[in-house]
Design an enzyme around this catalytic site. Sequence first.
Site, short mmCIF file in Angstrom:
data_model
loop_
_atom_site.label_atom_id
_atom_site.label_comp_id
_atom_site.label_asym_id
_atom_site.label_seq_id
_atom_site.Cartn_x
_atom_site.Cartn_y
_atom_site.Cartn_z
N ASN A 33 -11.31 -2.46 -4.94
CA ASN A 33 -10.55 -1.51 -5.76
C ASN A 33 -11.22 -1.17 -7.09
O ASN A 33 -10.86 -0.19 -7.75
CB ASN A 33 -9.11 -2.01 -6.01
CG ASN A 33 -8.21 -1.93 -4.78
OD1 ASN A 33 -7.32 -2.76 -4.59
ND2 ASN A 33 -8.41 -0.94 -3.94
N ASP A 70 0.83 -1.21 0.00
CA ASP A 70 0.00 0.00 0.00
C ASP A 70 0.86 1.26 0.00
O ASP A 70 1.96 1.27 0.54
CB ASP A 70 -0.92 -0.03 1.25
CG ASP A 70 -2.06 0.96 1.13
OD1 ASP A 70 -2.42 1.35 -0.01
OD2 ASP A 70 -2.62 1.34 2.18
C1 IPE Z 1 -5.52 -2.72 0.03
O1 IPE Z 1 -5.17 -1.37 -0.13
C2 IPE Z 1 -5.52 -3.41 -1.31
C3 IPE Z 1 -4.24 -3.52 -1.99
C4 IPE Z 1 -3.06 -3.12 -1.59
C5 IPE Z 1 -4.32 -4.19 -3.25
P1 IPE Z 1 -6.27 -0.23 -0.21
O2 IPE Z 1 -5.51 1.04 -0.40
O3 IPE Z 1 -7.29 -0.56 -1.22
O4 IPE Z 1 -6.94 -0.30 1.24
P2 IPE Z 1 -7.80 0.78 2.03
O5 IPE Z 1 -8.86 1.26 1.09
O6 IPE Z 1 -6.88 1.89 2.42
O7 IPE Z 1 -8.32 0.06 3.23
C1 IPE Z 2 -1.75 0.23 -3.31
O1 IPE Z 2 -1.51 1.59 -3.31
C2 IPE Z 2 -1.99 -0.33 -4.69
C3 IPE Z 2 -3.36 -0.79 -4.95
C4 IPE Z 2 -4.37 -0.73 -4.13
C5 IPE Z 2 -3.59 -1.38 -6.25
P1 IPE Z 2 -2.68 2.64 -3.26
O2 IPE Z 2 -3.10 2.94 -4.66
O3 IPE Z 2 -3.77 2.19 -2.38
O4 IPE Z 2 -1.95 3.90 -2.65
P2 IPE Z 2 -2.51 4.91 -1.56
O5 IPE Z 2 -2.94 4.10 -0.40
O6 IPE Z 2 -3.64 5.64 -2.20
O7 IPE Z 2 -1.34 5.79 -1.28
MG MG Z 3 -4.13 2.42 -0.38
#
Ligand code: IPE
Ligand code: IPE
Ligand code: MG
Length: 248
Positions: free
Chosen positions: A68, A20
Site C-alpha cells: 500500500n 477492502d
Molecule cells: C488489501 O487491500 C490490503 C488492505 C485491506 C489493507 P488492497 O486493496 O490493497 O488489495 P488489492 O490491491 O486489491 O489486491
Molecule cells: C481498503 O480499501 C483500505 C486500505 C487498503 C487501506 P481500499 O482503499 O483498497 O478501497 P478500494 O479497494 O480501492 O475500493
Molecule cells: Mg482495495
Amino acid sequence: MDSSVTEVKATPQHVCIIMDGNGRWAKKRFMPRTFGHRKGVSITRNSIEFFARAGVRYLTLFAFSSENWNRPKEEVSTLMELFFRSLKDNSAELHSQNIRIRFIGERAAFSQTLQKQIAEAEALTFNNKAMTLNIAANYGGQWDILNAIKKIGARIERGEISSDSIGQRMLESELSLAETPDPDLFIRTGGEHRVSNFLLWQLAYTEFYFTDVLWPDFSTEEMQKSLNDYAKRQRRYGKTSDQVVEVK
Ligand code: IPE
Ligand code: IPE
Ligand code: MG
C-alpha cells in the site's frame, strides 16, 4: 472419543479480515478516496465490538499492506494520520473492554510518533484477556515467512541448531502470530477474491468468506451473516465427514 475424530466449534476462535472497498465506496459518492477511509475507521470500531461480543478470541485486521506504500502520497499520509488518530482516540476504550492490542508488520517504516503510539497501546493493553486485536500494518505474508526464515538462519549460524531440526513448529514460532491459533474464518469485503499477501502460512485450513459489500457498508447484519455462514461449514482437515463432529 475416538482420537481420530476432529472437534469443530460453531463460533470461530480467530477471525481475520481484509477490510477492502473504502476507495470505491467514496467514488460512488463522488468523494475523494480518503472520505471512504474515514468512514472505514468507524466500521472498524463496530467490527471490533461485534466480534468481541460474539465471543471471538482473536481478531486480526489488515489495515495497511506492504504494497500500500505504492499508493499516491496524499492517500498514504491520510492513512497514516487516520491510523495515528484512531489509536490515540480508541486505545483507552479498548483497554476498558479488556481487549489486548498487538501490531504485526514492519513497524520501523512508520514515523517515530506513530511507533511510539503503537508501543503505548500495546503496553497499556498487554495483560488484557477478553480478545486480542491484531492490527496488521505494513504487513505482508511473504515478509512474515521470510523474516521467520532469516531468524532461523541466524540461529543456525550461531551454532544453536542444525538445519535438520527445522520443523513446522519452529517456523511457526518465529512468525508474527506465534502463540495464536490459526484463523478459523477469513473475511474479505469489497468483492475481490484474493488474499493480497495477507496471512499466507496461517490460512492453510482457514474457511474463506467473500462478500461484495464494501467495507464502509459492512453492517452488524453483514458481520452476523459471515458468522452464520461459518457455522454451516464442515471443516475436515483432510479427513472424511464421518470423522468430524461439530461442537456447539
Ligand atoms: C488489501 O487491500 C490490503 C488492505 C485491506 C489493507 P488492497 O486493496 O490493497 O488489495 P488489492 O490491491 O486489491 O489486491
Ligand atoms: C481498503 O480499501 C483500505 C486500505 C487498503 C487501506 P481500499 O482503499 O483498497 O478501497 P478500494 O479497494 O480501492 O475500493
Ligand atoms: Mg482495495
